[in-house]
Design a protein around this motif. Sequence first.
Motif, PDB file in Angstrom:
ATOM      1  N   ILE A  43      23.098   3.681 -15.533  1.00  0.00           N
ATOM      2  CA  ILE A  43      22.147   4.326 -15.420  1.00  0.00           C
ATOM      3  C   ILE A  43      20.625   4.617 -16.266  1.00  0.00           C
ATOM      4  CG2 ILE A  43      20.945   7.047 -16.331  1.00  0.00           C
ATOM      5  CD1 ILE A  43      24.256   7.849 -15.692  1.00  0.00           C
ATOM      6  N   HIS A  44      19.881   4.592 -16.023  1.00  0.00           N
ATOM      7  CA  HIS A  44      18.511   3.657 -16.487  1.00  0.00           C
ATOM      8  C   HIS A  44      17.980   4.673 -16.879  1.00  0.00           C
ATOM      9  CE1 HIS A  44      13.827   2.745 -16.774  1.00  0.00           C
ATOM     10  NE2 HIS A  44      14.506   1.746 -17.876  1.00  0.00           N
ATOM     11  N   VAL A  45      17.283   5.045 -18.328  1.00  0.00           N
ATOM     12  CA  VAL A  45      16.994   6.230 -19.335  1.00  0.00           C
ATOM     13  C   VAL A  45      16.193   6.242 -20.184  1.00  0.00           C
ATOM     14  CG1 VAL A  45      19.618   7.639 -19.356  1.00  0.00           C
ATOM     15  CG2 VAL A  45      18.740   5.991 -21.644  1.00  0.00           C
ATOM     16  N   GLY A  46      15.240   5.303 -19.346  1.00  0.00           N
ATOM     17  CA  GLY A  46      13.778   4.972 -19.870  1.00  0.00           C
ATOM     18  C   GLY A  46      13.444   3.705 -20.849  1.00  0.00           C
ATOM     19  N   ASP A  47      12.300   3.364 -20.396  1.00  0.00           N
ATOM     20  CA  ASP A  47      11.577   2.098 -21.910  1.00  0.00           C
ATOM     21  C   ASP A  47      13.310   0.969 -21.790  1.00  0.00           C
ATOM     22  OD1 ASP A  47      10.324   1.068 -23.444  1.00  0.00           O
ATOM     23  OD2 ASP A  47      11.152   1.723 -25.308  1.00  0.00           O
ATOM     24  N   ASN A  48      13.567   0.896 -21.111  1.00  0.00           N
ATOM     25  CA  ASN A  48      14.607  -0.898 -20.613  1.00  0.00           C
ATOM     26  C   ASN A  48      15.606  -0.219 -21.462  1.00  0.00           C
ATOM     27  OD1 ASN A  48      15.630  -3.050 -19.081  1.00  0.00           O
ATOM     28  ND2 ASN A  48      14.448  -4.067 -21.279  1.00  0.00           N
ATOM     29  N   ASN A  49      16.319   1.010 -21.387  1.00  0.00           N
ATOM     30  CA  ASN A  49      17.579   1.114 -21.670  1.00  0.00           C
ATOM     31  C   ASN A  49      18.560   2.064 -20.767  1.00  0.00           C
ATOM     32  OD1 ASN A  49      16.655   1.102 -24.156  1.00  0.00           O
ATOM     33  ND2 ASN A  49      15.485   3.286 -24.921  1.00  0.00           N
ATOM     34  N   TRP A  50      19.884   1.325 -21.097  1.00  0.00           N
ATOM     35  CA  TRP A  50      20.553   1.601 -19.871  1.00  0.00           C
ATOM     36  C   TRP A  50      22.352   2.205 -20.454  1.00  0.00           C
ATOM     37  CZ3 TRP A  50      19.414   0.707 -14.024  1.00  0.00           C
ATOM     38  CH2 TRP A  50      18.546  -0.167 -14.079  1.00  0.00           C
ATOM     39  N   LEU A  51      22.621   3.200 -19.640  1.00  0.00           N
ATOM     40  CA  LEU A  51      23.728   3.140 -19.991  1.00  0.00           C
ATOM     41  C   LEU A  51      25.277   2.920 -18.767  1.00  0.00           C
ATOM     42  CD1 LEU A  51      22.745   6.688 -20.636  1.00  0.00           C
ATOM     43  CD2 LEU A  51      23.011   5.231 -22.279  1.00  0.00           C
ATOM     44  N   LEU A  52      26.102   2.371 -19.180  1.00  0.00           N
ATOM     45  CA  LEU A  52      26.744   2.044 -17.936  1.00  0.00           C
ATOM     46  C   LEU A  52      28.308   2.853 -18.489  1.00  0.00           C
ATOM     47  CD1 LEU A  52      27.762  -0.417 -15.716  1.00  0.00           C
ATOM     48  CD2 LEU A  52      28.854  -1.821 -18.150  1.00  0.00           C
ATOM     49  N   ILE A  53      29.153   2.999 -17.453  1.00  0.00           N
ATOM     50  CA  ILE A  53      30.161   4.125 -17.392  1.00  0.00           C
ATOM     51  C   ILE A  53      31.578   3.163 -16.475  1.00  0.00           C
ATOM     52  CG2 ILE A  53      31.086   6.117 -16.908  1.00  0.00           C
ATOM     53  CD1 ILE A  53      27.665   6.075 -18.228  1.00  0.00           C
ATOM     54  N   ASP A  54      32.129   2.881 -16.899  1.00  0.00           N
ATOM     55  CA  ASP A  54      32.928   2.385 -15.765  1.00  0.00           C
ATOM     56  C   ASP A  54      32.707   0.748 -15.400  1.00  0.00           C
ATOM     57  OD1 ASP A  54      34.890   3.869 -16.943  1.00  0.00           O
ATOM     58  OD2 ASP A  54      34.390   4.962 -15.041  1.00  0.00           O
ATOM     59  N   SER A  55      33.365  -0.118 -15.023  1.00  0.00           N
ATOM     60  CA  SER A  55      33.164  -1.548 -14.595  1.00  0.00           C
ATOM     61  C   SER A  55      34.037  -2.306 -13.109  1.00  0.00           C
ATOM     62  CB  SER A  55      33.100  -2.288 -15.168  1.00  0.00           C
ATOM     63  OG  SER A  55      33.077  -3.351 -14.851  1.00  0.00           O
ATOM     64  N   CYS A  56      32.745  -2.395 -12.407  1.00  0.00           N
ATOM     65  CA  CYS A  56      33.962  -3.121 -10.971  1.00  0.00           C
ATOM     66  C   CYS A  56      33.442  -4.101 -10.980  1.00  0.00           C
ATOM     67  CB  CYS A  56      34.000  -2.464  -9.768  1.00  0.00           C
ATOM     68  SG  CYS A  56      32.475  -1.872  -9.503  1.00  0.00           S
ATOM     69  N   LEU A  57      34.539  -4.752 -10.009  1.00  0.00           N
ATOM     70  CA  LEU A  57      33.871  -6.245 -10.086  1.00  0.00           C
ATOM     71  C   LEU A  57      33.525  -6.304  -8.761  1.00  0.00           C
ATOM     72  CD1 LEU A  57      37.698  -8.416 -10.996  1.00  0.00           C
ATOM     73  CD2 LEU A  57      34.811  -7.954 -12.415  1.00  0.00           C
ATOM     74  N   ASP A  58      32.397  -7.393  -7.983  1.00  0.00           N
ATOM     75  CA  ASP A  58      31.210  -7.638  -7.248  1.00  0.00           C
ATOM     76  C   ASP A  58      32.297  -8.580  -6.430  1.00  0.00           C
ATOM     77  OD1 ASP A  58      28.876  -7.886  -5.658  1.00  0.00           O
ATOM     78  OD2 ASP A  58      29.640  -9.449  -5.628  1.00  0.00           O
ATOM     79  N   SER A  59      32.472  -7.935  -4.895  1.00  0.00           N
ATOM     80  CA  SER A  59      33.890  -8.529  -4.293  1.00  0.00           C
ATOM     81  C   SER A  59      33.470  -9.983  -3.758  1.00  0.00           C
ATOM     82  CB  SER A  59      33.439  -7.496  -2.517  1.00  0.00           C
ATOM     83  OG  SER A  59      32.404  -7.274  -2.187  1.00  0.00           O
ATOM     84  N   VAL A  60      32.241 -10.134  -4.131  1.00  0.00           N
ATOM     85  CA  VAL A  60      31.706 -11.615  -3.276  1.00  0.00           C
ATOM     86  C   VAL A  60      32.445 -12.850  -4.525  1.00  0.00           C
ATOM     87  CG1 VAL A  60      29.764 -13.468  -2.426  1.00  0.00           C
ATOM     88  CG2 VAL A  60      30.557 -10.861  -1.769  1.00  0.00           C
ATOM     89  N   ASN A  61      31.589 -12.754  -5.815  1.00  0.00           N
ATOM     90  CA  ASN A  61      31.879 -13.640  -6.992  1.00  0.00           C
ATOM     91  C   ASN A  61      32.498 -13.145  -8.271  1.00  0.00           C
ATOM     92  OD1 ASN A  61      29.618 -11.607  -8.086  1.00  0.00           O
ATOM     93  ND2 ASN A  61      27.750 -12.933  -7.867  1.00  0.00           N
TER      94      ASN A  61
END
Lengths: 395, 206
Positions: A43-61
């Motif tokens: 989630i981008h919450v303005g001014d290049n501040n991002w929140l990340l909730i959980d992680s998954c792996l890209d199916s290709v790399n």
Amino acid sequence: MQPRKMQNIHRSYLKGTSKIDAPEKKEIEISLFGPGYGESILIHVGDNNWLLIDSCLDSVNKEPSPIIYLRNIGIDPSKAIKLIVASHWHDDHVRGLAEVIRQCSSAEFVVSNALRSKEFLTLVYALGRRSMMETSGVQEFYQILEILKERLQSKHGNSQLLKHAISDRLIWRSSTSSSAYHLSCDVYSLSPSDESTTIALKNIGNLLPVEGQLKTRALAITPNHAAVVLWIKVGSIYILLGSDLEETDNPNTGWSIIVDSTTRPQGKAVFFKIPHHGSENADYKPVWDRMLIPNPLAGLTPFIQGNVILPKKSDVTRICQRTQNAYSTALPRQKRLRHRDKTVEKAIRETVKKIKEITSSTGHIRLRSKDIEPPINWKIALFGDAIPLHEFYEN
Amino acid sequence: MKAKAKRNRNYDPFQYAAFSGSAALDYLNLRKEEPTAPSIKRHFFPPSDAPDYNKPDWASEMSDLENTSHTQEIPEDVKEVTQKYVPNIISRPLIKNRFLELQKWEGIVLQISKDSMVARLIDLSEKESEGEAEFALDEIHSDDLPLVKPGAIFYWTIGYLDKGGQRIRASIIRFRRLPRWRTEELDAAKKDAEYTQKLFKGDQQD
């Protein structure tokens, strides 16, 4: 099911997201990634501040999808990501999270209150230290703890490395800034409740190995009482992220206690990350009535494992009755394994009853808005296998 | 014998699980001059004029030869006898039982039903894809059946088994026999957990 008209949907069937731009500095973005097994929200919450909730792996790399995405749009994740939340410890929510934390040294890290317990840490050190499987939730947590311990000992990175989420707690607030692009942002955890924490600890305790028992890998516990539900306020917009929290018969746990809480932040969310892949046991109608605007935007990540495919047809029907703006990051298709040597193919056919690939291309639902107050004009883009939910069983 | 020997500089008789006395002698003899391979006769029966194998005692000669250096001079009579009378049934280059792996997965048991199990598979050959498969429990060796539990780890390998001169296509499911938990391991995990909890408690504001 009748096709529905949706506004401002841009569908990209291009593989990957290399040709897309970063959001404007004052633009809000919600990105939901899901490869068919796993999910991650950025989630981008303005001014290049991002929140990340959980992680998954890209199916290709096989790298964390949110990290790939940020790099593709020209953003350095190590500086941009300010908060990382592990909503729970199941494999499908934490894959690649250790790598994300390693790269984002300035981000705060939040986990469920239940995971600070001695029980969970013992489980992590017993099962996580030794690699028993390529991917494992506890192994990911073991790596995360080792990274954080190293940082703590060297005083590198953020001074408060590990925070814990519990019901109705403010876990992050954007720092005050004079920047013209600054948006106020508060992140609250709405779970786990006290009783949920107690039950989660008991369940985790049951997973602890005992002397003489054969070593196996820890499998996920359901229902997941430790799941962290988040309430995010950006400007005047509210976002509800349901994690994998399920509803139970106990009114002091699950969604009941969240909806009935008098201490939670009030408001109605415009976006809902549908909990637990849209399953029926995670559905609680009062959430839609009391915590969400009518016909909200909603996103889910499917869960395809063994004979289980979520959401089921009945789940899709139910969710689509509640909102016409629901999306899924992936399709329920069951791919055969990729083409192999003929001898291998023949041996596979002779050995197994059924076989399929889990992963498809990583789907990505992206919502962007320059409005920070209702009415909000969302720009919706779907990438990879992402589709409107009503099409989930149409293919 | 020397004249019959094929020139093959890559030849190494020690790659054979068992090689004949004549082959060994050829090798030892020729090694002094040049690394050429002996010609190996492929007969399943000894020549009709073969004498009693106990006379001369070629077996004891072989035993001694195995302990000598490769440059030892072999007496001519021994060479002659061995070349002539060693039964050709053992002169065939026997290759070790060998498994040629074509594909390997690591699996974890997810669900078990009455007659089958569902498992997640990770492709160890290419580490590219993950799959899921349902196996009939009949495919599992009876010794492994007690190990079939949710969370159990196994390896599924497909390949060729070269055995006794035959090539057999094989699909092998082998459950990992993880050891049992020991008190020391559990105590160590508890100790680490306590230390980590303490470490991060100091970091907490709440």
